[in-house]
Design a protein around this motif. Structure first.
Motif, PDB file in Angstrom:
ATOM      1  N   TRP A 117      12.246  52.059 -41.440  1.00 39.61           N
ATOM      2  CA  TRP A 117      11.759  50.783 -42.138  1.00 39.61           C
ATOM      3  C   TRP A 117      11.893  49.434 -41.448  1.00 39.61           C
ATOM      4  O   TRP A 117      12.856  48.978 -40.765  1.00 39.61           O
ATOM      5  CB  TRP A 117      12.025  50.704 -43.550  1.00 39.61           C
ATOM      6  N   ARG A 118      10.507  48.911 -41.280  1.00 45.45           N
ATOM      7  CA  ARG A 118      10.719  47.597 -40.908  1.00 45.45           C
ATOM      8  C   ARG A 118       9.826  46.590 -41.822  1.00 45.45           C
ATOM      9  O   ARG A 118       8.744  47.064 -42.627  1.00 45.45           O
ATOM     10  CB  ARG A 118      10.067  47.397 -39.392  1.00 45.45           C
ATOM     11  N   PHE A 119       9.931  45.340 -42.147  1.00 49.43           N
ATOM     12  CA  PHE A 119       9.575  44.681 -43.081  1.00 49.43           C
ATOM     13  C   PHE A 119       9.002  43.255 -42.653  1.00 49.43           C
ATOM     14  O   PHE A 119       9.604  42.753 -41.621  1.00 49.43           O
ATOM     15  CB  PHE A 119      10.393  44.379 -44.235  1.00 49.43           C
ATOM     16  N   GLY A 133       7.437  39.541 -43.531  1.00 51.02           N
ATOM     17  CA  GLY A 133       7.251  38.413 -44.730  1.00 51.02           C
ATOM     18  C   GLY A 133       5.814  37.659 -43.936  1.00 51.02           C
ATOM     19  O   GLY A 133       5.834  37.373 -42.952  1.00 51.02           O
ATOM     20  N   GLN A 136      18.221  40.800 -41.042  1.00 50.61           N
ATOM     21  CA  GLN A 136      17.767  40.250 -39.745  1.00 50.61           C
ATOM     22  C   GLN A 136      17.372  41.188 -38.643  1.00 50.61           C
ATOM     23  O   GLN A 136      16.327  40.872 -38.027  1.00 50.61           O
ATOM     24  CB  GLN A 136      18.694  39.436 -39.235  1.00 50.61           C
ATOM     25  N   ASN A 155      15.828  44.220 -39.338  1.00 50.65           N
ATOM     26  CA  ASN A 155      14.802  45.193 -39.866  1.00 50.65           C
ATOM     27  C   ASN A 155      13.497  44.297 -40.381  1.00 50.65           C
ATOM     28  O   ASN A 155      12.475  44.786 -40.962  1.00 50.65           O
ATOM     29  CB  ASN A 155      14.999  46.360 -40.870  1.00 50.65           C
ATOM     30  N   THR A 156      13.675  42.855 -40.607  1.00 51.76           N
ATOM     31  CA  THR A 156      12.843  42.158 -41.271  1.00 51.76           C
ATOM     32  C   THR A 156      12.485  40.948 -40.451  1.00 51.76           C
ATOM     33  O   THR A 156      13.219  40.356 -39.845  1.00 51.76           O
ATOM     34  CB  THR A 156      13.301  41.435 -42.644  1.00 51.76           C
ATOM     35  N   LEU A 199      13.052  37.966 -48.890  1.00 51.90           N
ATOM     36  CA  LEU A 199      13.620  39.420 -48.840  1.00 51.90           C
ATOM     37  C   LEU A 199      14.995  39.335 -48.399  1.00 51.90           C
ATOM     38  O   LEU A 199      15.626  40.337 -49.001  1.00 51.90           O
ATOM     39  CB  LEU A 199      12.714  39.894 -47.527  1.00 51.90           C
ATOM     40  N   LEU A 200      15.424  38.553 -47.403  1.00 46.59           N
ATOM     41  CA  LEU A 200      16.674  38.529 -47.171  1.00 46.59           C
ATOM     42  C   LEU A 200      17.710  38.072 -48.164  1.00 46.59           C
ATOM     43  O   LEU A 200      18.728  38.789 -48.130  1.00 46.59           O
ATOM     44  CB  LEU A 200      16.995  37.701 -45.823  1.00 46.59           C
ATOM     45  N   LYS A 203       9.883  35.835 -45.862  1.00 50.11           N
ATOM     46  CA  LYS A 203      11.024  36.582 -45.047  1.00 50.11           C
ATOM     47  C   LYS A 203      12.446  36.226 -45.597  1.00 50.11           C
ATOM     48  O   LYS A 203      13.295  36.941 -45.974  1.00 50.11           O
ATOM     49  CB  LYS A 203      10.984  36.411 -43.429  1.00 50.11           C
ATOM     50  N   PHE A 232      17.020  44.554 -46.739  1.00 49.95           N
ATOM     51  CA  PHE A 232      16.319  43.583 -45.971  1.00 49.95           C
ATOM     52  C   PHE A 232      17.324  43.053 -45.053  1.00 49.95           C
ATOM     53  O   PHE A 232      18.087  42.211 -45.343  1.00 49.95           O
ATOM     54  CB  PHE A 232      15.515  42.620 -46.619  1.00 49.95           C
ATOM     55  N   SER A 237       5.061  42.145 -47.174  1.00 46.65           N
ATOM     56  CA  SER A 237       5.298  41.244 -48.304  1.00 46.65           C
ATOM     57  C   SER A 237       4.516  39.920 -48.386  1.00 46.65           C
ATOM     58  O   SER A 237       4.767  39.359 -47.488  1.00 46.65           O
ATOM     59  CB  SER A 237       6.947  41.157 -48.780  1.00 46.65           C
TER      60      SER A 237
END
Length: 383
Positions: A143-145, A147, A165, A167-168, A156-157, A153, A163, A120
């Motif tokens: 999935w991992r994301f 920012g 802590q 996986n992001t 997203l959280l 980041k 989302f 993102s």
């Protein structure tokens, strides 16, 4: 030799540059060792014309979807992408920006790619309720994301739609500093090519001429100082739909001859050293690579205090101003314009030192390699 891990990097548009100092998709390709990873670069829209650069990935695929094909349900595009991914049997898919992420979120219910990474670049992508609902229902352990800044980041959280802590992560954007500096022309030559007087104190920026970049506020702030600092000149490299408005504002404010809208310039980074002061008056940014580009030219920076950029400005010892605040921007410009040439250069060297310490491209590459390696190891571990 063991079979290489097969990676798809999916991007919305063909946008490969001859110089990849700030092409972060290409930097991710560089991050993954060729002896272990086989990489396919795929682009939903566009393709290179003859003589234009291609990705350094092992192979490139151009779907050439039209804009209508990528709107609404996108059934034809989704079907083609599904068939392609199923035939290729990727181990990892890296999705750049919202549309590729959204498409793979839906398709991976059937594809079952072991690891998907969504990147993102800004805020607002999950502002609509149905998008949050969809993400919450589709994000799973594959999935991992990423920012592109701590602020992205956190956005997203805060969406609270899958989302977490776990996986992001934030992987802050970076540039290849050595490559960027190698492209930059000496100050005198850059000014000569731009048609800028060698004796003026030049402030300005480079970027698309669109409302969110806040250029109109820069013009208004500069107009208040033009008579106090007669050596000061403003220049903006770039083009876009905001150009007619900016030209009208130049006329309204009586800035003819003091402001240069220089239009599009190929490899604009080569002109960075023509400037004395680098500005970014944006109303919003995911990170703002142009701010890092200014620092690579050893320039002091003034930029808007939007969440993604504020830590960068502070780290560089620059001046942060509230977005759209002409009074604050005027004050910041005056703070720099009243400095001596030596004092300005010292501020620029501080910005450059911060860039080298905090946004080096090798650290960026290592973080992506670690994310892929560690995520695959976690997913292959027995539950």
């Amino acid at each position: 030799m063991s079979k290489r891990i097969k990676v798809l990097q999916l991007q919305p548009d063909y946008n490969v540059k001859a110089h990849d100092f700030a092409d972060l998709a290409e930097q991710i390709v560089k991050a993954l060792p060729a002896e272990r990873y086989e990489i396919v670069a795929a682009f939903l829209r566009g393709k290179p014309q003859q003589g234009e650069p291609v990705s350094r990935a092992d192979r490139s695929v151009y779907f050439e979807f039209s804009d209508p094909q990528l709107k609404g349900l996108r059934l034809q595009a989704m079907w083609q992408l599904y068939r392609f991914c199923r035939a290729e049997s990727f181990d990892v898919v890296i999705c750049n920006r919202f549309k590729p992420v959204n498409m793979l979120l839906q398709l991976n219910r059937w594809l079952r790619v072991p690891l998907c990474i969504g990147i993102s670049h800004g805020f607002g992508e999950y502002g609509r309720y149905y998008r949050r609902l969809q993400a919450r229902s589709l994000i799973d352990r594959a999935w991992r994301f990423v920012g592109v800044s701590p602020a992205v980041k956190q956005y997203l959280l805060d969406c609270k739609c899958g989302f977490t802590q776990q996986n992001t992560v934030a992987i802050t954007n970076a540039i290849d500093i050595a490559q960027a500096e190698g492209l930059q022309l000496p100050r005198d030559e850059a000014r000569r090519l731009l048609g800028i007087d060698q004796q003026v104190r030049l402030l300005g920026t480079c970027g698309r001429l669109v409302p969110v970049k806040g250029h109109v506020y820069l013009l208004q702030a500069f107009a208040r100082l033009k008579d106090i600092y007669p050596r000061a000149t403003l220049a903006i490299i770039g083009r876009g739909r905001e150009e007619p408005r900016l030209l009208a504002e130049v006329d309204r404010l009586g800035l003819q001859g003091r402001v240069h809208l220089l239009g599009f310039r190929a490899d604009a980074l080569q002109y960075i050293r023509a400037f004395d002061i680098w500005t970014m008056p944006s109303l919003a940014e995911g990170l703002g690579l142009a701010l890092l580009e200014g620092m690579s030219g050893h320039l002091p920076v003034i930029a808007s205090s939007v969440p993604a950029m504020l830590p960068l400005i502070q780290g560089a010892g620059g001046l942060a101003v509230p977005p759209g605040d002409v009074n604050a921007l005027t004050s910041a410009l005056a703070d720099y314009l009243r400095l001596s040439d030596q004092e300005l250069q010292e501020r620029g060297e501080r910005a450059y030192a911060y860039l080298c310490a905090s946004h080096d491209i090798e650290s960026f590459r290592q973080q992506y390699l670690r994310l892929v390696d560690e995520s695959l190891a976690q997913l292959n571990r027995p539950s």
